[in-house]
Design a protein around this motif. Structure first.
Motif, PDB file in Angstrom:
ATOM      1  N   MET A 164       1.015  -1.136  -0.177  1.00  0.00           N
ATOM      2  CA  MET A 164       0.061  -0.078  -0.085  1.00  0.00           C
ATOM      3  C   MET A 164       0.908   1.366  -0.114  1.00  0.00           C
ATOM      4  O   MET A 164       0.686   2.137  -0.956  1.00  0.00           O
ATOM      5  CB  MET A 164      -0.927  -0.014   1.164  1.00  0.00           C
ATOM      6  CG  MET A 164      -1.883   1.115   1.059  1.00  0.00           C
ATOM      7  SD  MET A 164      -2.970   1.266  -0.101  1.00  0.00           S
ATOM      8  CE  MET A 164      -4.126   0.040   0.275  1.00  0.00           C
ATOM      9  N   VAL A 168       1.161   3.933  -3.185  1.00  0.00           N
ATOM     10  CA  VAL A 168       0.536   5.128  -2.990  1.00  0.00           C
ATOM     11  C   VAL A 168       1.808   6.383  -3.448  1.00  0.00           C
ATOM     12  O   VAL A 168       1.601   7.331  -4.099  1.00  0.00           O
ATOM     13  CB  VAL A 168       0.163   5.717  -1.537  1.00  0.00           C
ATOM     14  CG1 VAL A 168      -0.031   7.015  -1.279  1.00  0.00           C
ATOM     15  CG2 VAL A 168      -1.056   4.829  -1.118  1.00  0.00           C
ATOM     16  N   GLU A 171       2.172   6.254  -7.022  1.00  0.00           N
ATOM     17  CA  GLU A 171       0.817   6.967  -7.541  1.00  0.00           C
ATOM     18  C   GLU A 171       1.155   8.386  -7.621  1.00  0.00           C
ATOM     19  O   GLU A 171       0.667   9.246  -8.567  1.00  0.00           O
ATOM     20  CB  GLU A 171      -0.381   6.469  -6.894  1.00  0.00           C
ATOM     21  CG  GLU A 171      -1.667   7.319  -7.479  1.00  0.00           C
ATOM     22  CD  GLU A 171      -2.744   6.776  -6.756  1.00  0.00           C
ATOM     23  OE1 GLU A 171      -3.947   7.343  -7.157  1.00  0.00           O
ATOM     24  OE2 GLU A 171      -2.753   5.812  -6.027  1.00  0.00           O
ATOM     25  N   ALA A 179       2.614   1.756  -9.664  1.00  0.00           N
ATOM     26  CA  ALA A 179       1.523   1.923  -8.575  1.00  0.00           C
ATOM     27  C   ALA A 179       0.458   0.647  -8.861  1.00  0.00           C
ATOM     28  O   ALA A 179       0.051  -0.233  -7.926  1.00  0.00           O
ATOM     29  CB  ALA A 179       0.899   3.054  -8.772  1.00  0.00           C
ATOM     30  N   TYR A 183      -0.552  -2.344  -6.196  1.00  0.00           N
ATOM     31  CA  TYR A 183      -1.915  -2.341  -5.620  1.00  0.00           C
ATOM     32  C   TYR A 183      -2.443  -3.822  -6.003  1.00  0.00           C
ATOM     33  O   TYR A 183      -3.113  -4.455  -5.325  1.00  0.00           O
ATOM     34  CB  TYR A 183      -2.472  -1.412  -6.406  1.00  0.00           C
ATOM     35  CG  TYR A 183      -2.491  -0.047  -5.661  1.00  0.00           C
ATOM     36  CD1 TYR A 183      -1.947   0.367  -4.609  1.00  0.00           C
ATOM     37  CD2 TYR A 183      -2.512   1.227  -6.601  1.00  0.00           C
ATOM     38  CE1 TYR A 183      -1.683   1.554  -4.097  1.00  0.00           C
ATOM     39  CE2 TYR A 183      -2.530   2.476  -6.154  1.00  0.00           C
ATOM     40  CZ  TYR A 183      -1.904   2.629  -4.809  1.00  0.00           C
ATOM     41  OH  TYR A 183      -1.577   3.955  -4.426  1.00  0.00           O
ATOM     42  N   GLU A 219      -9.644  -2.145  -0.304  1.00  0.00           N
ATOM     43  CA  GLU A 219      -9.008  -0.874  -0.323  1.00  0.00           C
ATOM     44  C   GLU A 219      -7.798  -0.946  -1.796  1.00  0.00           C
ATOM     45  O   GLU A 219      -7.829   0.116  -2.403  1.00  0.00           O
ATOM     46  CB  GLU A 219      -8.018  -0.702   0.875  1.00  0.00           C
ATOM     47  CG  GLU A 219      -8.901  -0.485   2.209  1.00  0.00           C
ATOM     48  CD  GLU A 219      -8.056  -0.130   3.401  1.00  0.00           C
ATOM     49  OE1 GLU A 219      -7.409   0.872   3.303  1.00  0.00           O
ATOM     50  OE2 GLU A 219      -8.315  -0.900   4.403  1.00  0.00           O
ATOM     51  N   PHE A 220      -7.349  -2.017  -1.765  1.00  0.00           N
ATOM     52  CA  PHE A 220      -6.529  -2.265  -3.133  1.00  0.00           C
ATOM     53  C   PHE A 220      -7.340  -1.888  -4.191  1.00  0.00           C
ATOM     54  O   PHE A 220      -6.990  -1.425  -5.409  1.00  0.00           O
ATOM     55  CB  PHE A 220      -5.667  -3.556  -2.852  1.00  0.00           C
ATOM     56  CG  PHE A 220      -4.717  -3.393  -1.931  1.00  0.00           C
ATOM     57  CD1 PHE A 220      -3.296  -2.958  -2.201  1.00  0.00           C
ATOM     58  CD2 PHE A 220      -4.779  -4.362  -0.833  1.00  0.00           C
ATOM     59  CE1 PHE A 220      -2.355  -3.043  -1.240  1.00  0.00           C
ATOM     60  CE2 PHE A 220      -3.845  -4.353  -0.057  1.00  0.00           C
ATOM     61  CZ  PHE A 220      -2.561  -3.622  -0.189  1.00  0.00           C
ATOM     62  N   SER A 222     -10.074  -0.509  -4.539  1.00  0.00           N
ATOM     63  CA  SER A 222     -10.630   0.949  -4.880  1.00  0.00           C
ATOM     64  C   SER A 222      -9.321   1.684  -5.410  1.00  0.00           C
ATOM     65  O   SER A 222      -9.619   2.551  -6.526  1.00  0.00           O
ATOM     66  CB  SER A 222     -11.025   1.702  -3.220  1.00  0.00           C
ATOM     67  OG  SER A 222     -11.351   2.852  -3.509  1.00  0.00           O
ATOM     68  N   ARG A 223      -8.107   1.717  -5.073  1.00  0.00           N
ATOM     69  CA  ARG A 223      -7.044   2.327  -5.497  1.00  0.00           C
ATOM     70  C   ARG A 223      -6.804   2.018  -7.123  1.00  0.00           C
ATOM     71  O   ARG A 223      -6.607   2.871  -7.744  1.00  0.00           O
ATOM     72  CB  ARG A 223      -5.704   2.024  -4.974  1.00  0.00           C
ATOM     73  CG  ARG A 223      -5.738   2.330  -3.342  1.00  0.00           C
ATOM     74  CD  ARG A 223      -5.119   3.927  -3.309  1.00  0.00           C
ATOM     75  NE  ARG A 223      -5.240   4.310  -1.936  1.00  0.00           N
ATOM     76  CZ  ARG A 223      -4.551   5.617  -1.636  1.00  0.00           C
ATOM     77  NH1 ARG A 223      -4.159   6.459  -2.709  1.00  0.00           N
ATOM     78  NH2 ARG A 223      -4.567   6.147  -0.632  1.00  0.00           N
ATOM     79  N   SER A 226      -9.529   3.716  -9.192  1.00  0.00           N
ATOM     80  CA  SER A 226      -9.354   4.931  -9.199  1.00  0.00           C
ATOM     81  C   SER A 226      -8.367   5.459 -10.338  1.00  0.00           C
ATOM     82  O   SER A 226      -8.500   6.118 -11.381  1.00  0.00           O
ATOM     83  CB  SER A 226      -9.007   5.566  -7.730  1.00  0.00           C
ATOM     84  OG  SER A 226      -8.559   6.957  -8.029  1.00  0.00           O
ATOM     85  N   LYS A 261      -6.130  14.034 -11.081  1.00  0.00           N
ATOM     86  CA  LYS A 261      -6.200  13.973  -9.924  1.00  0.00           C
ATOM     87  C   LYS A 261      -6.530  15.521  -9.217  1.00  0.00           C
ATOM     88  O   LYS A 261      -6.091  16.441  -9.520  1.00  0.00           O
ATOM     89  CB  LYS A 261      -4.636  13.725  -9.129  1.00  0.00           C
ATOM     90  CG  LYS A 261      -4.374  12.192  -9.592  1.00  0.00           C
ATOM     91  CD  LYS A 261      -2.917  11.846  -9.084  1.00  0.00           C
ATOM     92  CE  LYS A 261      -3.329  11.656  -7.631  1.00  0.00           C
ATOM     93  NZ  LYS A 261      -2.158  10.964  -6.654  1.00  0.00           N
TER      94      LYS A 261
END
Length: 352
Positions: A164, A168, A171, A179, A183, A219-220, A222-223, A226, A261
């Motif tokens: 994670m 991040v 990213e 990234a 992830y 959570e991964f 979702s990243r 995105s 972003k």
């Protein structure tokens, strides 16, 4: 006188005959001996599911197996039964799967439970001679299983935290492929954590339900989504030119790969793209990779068709090359929307 003598002689002969007849007659039958009662051997308590006095369930995980073949098959059955019972209990206590990959979770449970039970030993056996069935008792110390499980939990949590944090950081530097790699790795590994935490909860006989993991597959995911959503292409220059000769367009076609972003377009480098004709025909450079400023460009060297009034050229993310950087079917599901990311150029063709 003679008649009286004959009479007594006849009586004597009759008496002797009757006596000898009694002696040669059938002898009385002998009484049969009573049959011995069959000895019934009672199975051990552990065969009946009542536990073993030397291996109380407060200190041991136990499994009972049986086989009508041999003791070796009974031993394997006992180990399998112990693993099966633990798997069933794990499924019933899991509170946070954090993934839609149900089959993936099932395979993870199988793998992790088999790892946890590496210290299983066969500690007792019994043969039911009347039925020809072998029984076996498999056990593993709870303290030993708990220690190995806790070690695996800590290792996986450490790996997920690293995936994670490094994801991040990449990213934020707009290093999209790096990234995504971190992830996706975390997404693949994180489903192992809930089964292990549930196994630990069962092994140590905790009465509290195991809580959710610190970093979940969700959570991964979702990243990843995105990045996939916000990675885009846009035209920079070379659009809407007018062509009058077969030599091609005067200006190169320039596009930009960027990550949106917080409303800002951050350029993304090292992203492969493909230029191709959607309308018309011509010769151009197809495969390109975005530079440090996120731009990619191609040049049309020759126009091959003048039948269309306008030619359209699309630039797309080269999905096959991007996808080749990642393993696993789950990557296809998460990354497939990148196939639709595109920008277009058109130019008017005016024949002399």
């Amino acid at each position: 006188m003679h008649s009286r003598t004959y009479f007594f002689l006849l009586i004597t002969l009759l008496f002797l005959f009757s006596g000898s007849a009694c002696k040669t007659g059938p002898t009385p039958l002998q009484e049969e001996e009573p049959s011995k009662p069959k000895v019934i051997i009672k199975p051990p308590d552990w065969v009946l599911g009542k536990g073993h006095p030397n291996f109380p369930q407060q200190r041991y995980l136990v499994g009972v197996g049986f086989s009508d073949m041999n003791s070796v098959s009974a031993n394997e059955s006992a180990r399998s039964n112990l693993a099966k019972n633990l798997k069933v209990k794990i499924r019933s206590t899991m509170v946070d799967i954090s993934t839609t990959e149900k089959t993936h979770i099932e395979s993870v449970i199988e793998t992790e439970v088999d790892t946890v039970l590496e210290g299983v030993e066969i500690k007792d056996g019994w043969l039911d001679q009347s039925k020809g069935v072998y029984y076996a008792l498999a056990v593993v110390e709870r303290s030993l299983a708990a220690s190995s499980t806790q070690d695996r939990v800590q290792k996986i949590e450490s790996v997920l935290q690293r995936n994670m944090s490094e994801g991040v950081a990449a990213e934020n530097r707009a290093e999209v492929v790096t990234a995504l790699s971190h992830y996706l790795s975390g997404y693949q590994k994180s489903p192992a954590l809930p089964p292990l935490k549930s196994a630990l909860h069962i092994i140590i006989l905790s009465r509290e339900n195991p809580g959710p993991q610190n970093i979940s597959a969700g959570e991964f995911e979702s990243r990843i989504k995105s990045i996939v959503l916000n990675l885009n292409l846009a035209t920079v220059s070379g659009d809407r030119q007018i062509v009058k000769t077969q030599k091609g367009v005067a200006l190169p076609l320039v596009a930009k790969v960027y990550l949106l972003k917080e409303g800002n377009q951050t350029p993304v480098s090292n992203i492969p793209v493909v230029f191709s004709y959607e309308t018309g025909q011509g010769e151009l450079e197809k495969e390109k990779t975005s530079g440090p400023d996120g731009t990619v460009q191609t040049t049309i060297h020759k126009i091959s068709s003048y039948e269309e009034a306008n030619h359209v050229i699309a630039v797309k993310l080269d999905y096959s090359r991007i996808r080749s950087s990642f393993d696993g079917d789950f990557a296809e599901k998460l990354l497939s929307p990148l196939k639709n990311k595109r920008a277009t150029f058109d130019y008017a063709v005016q024949t002399p």
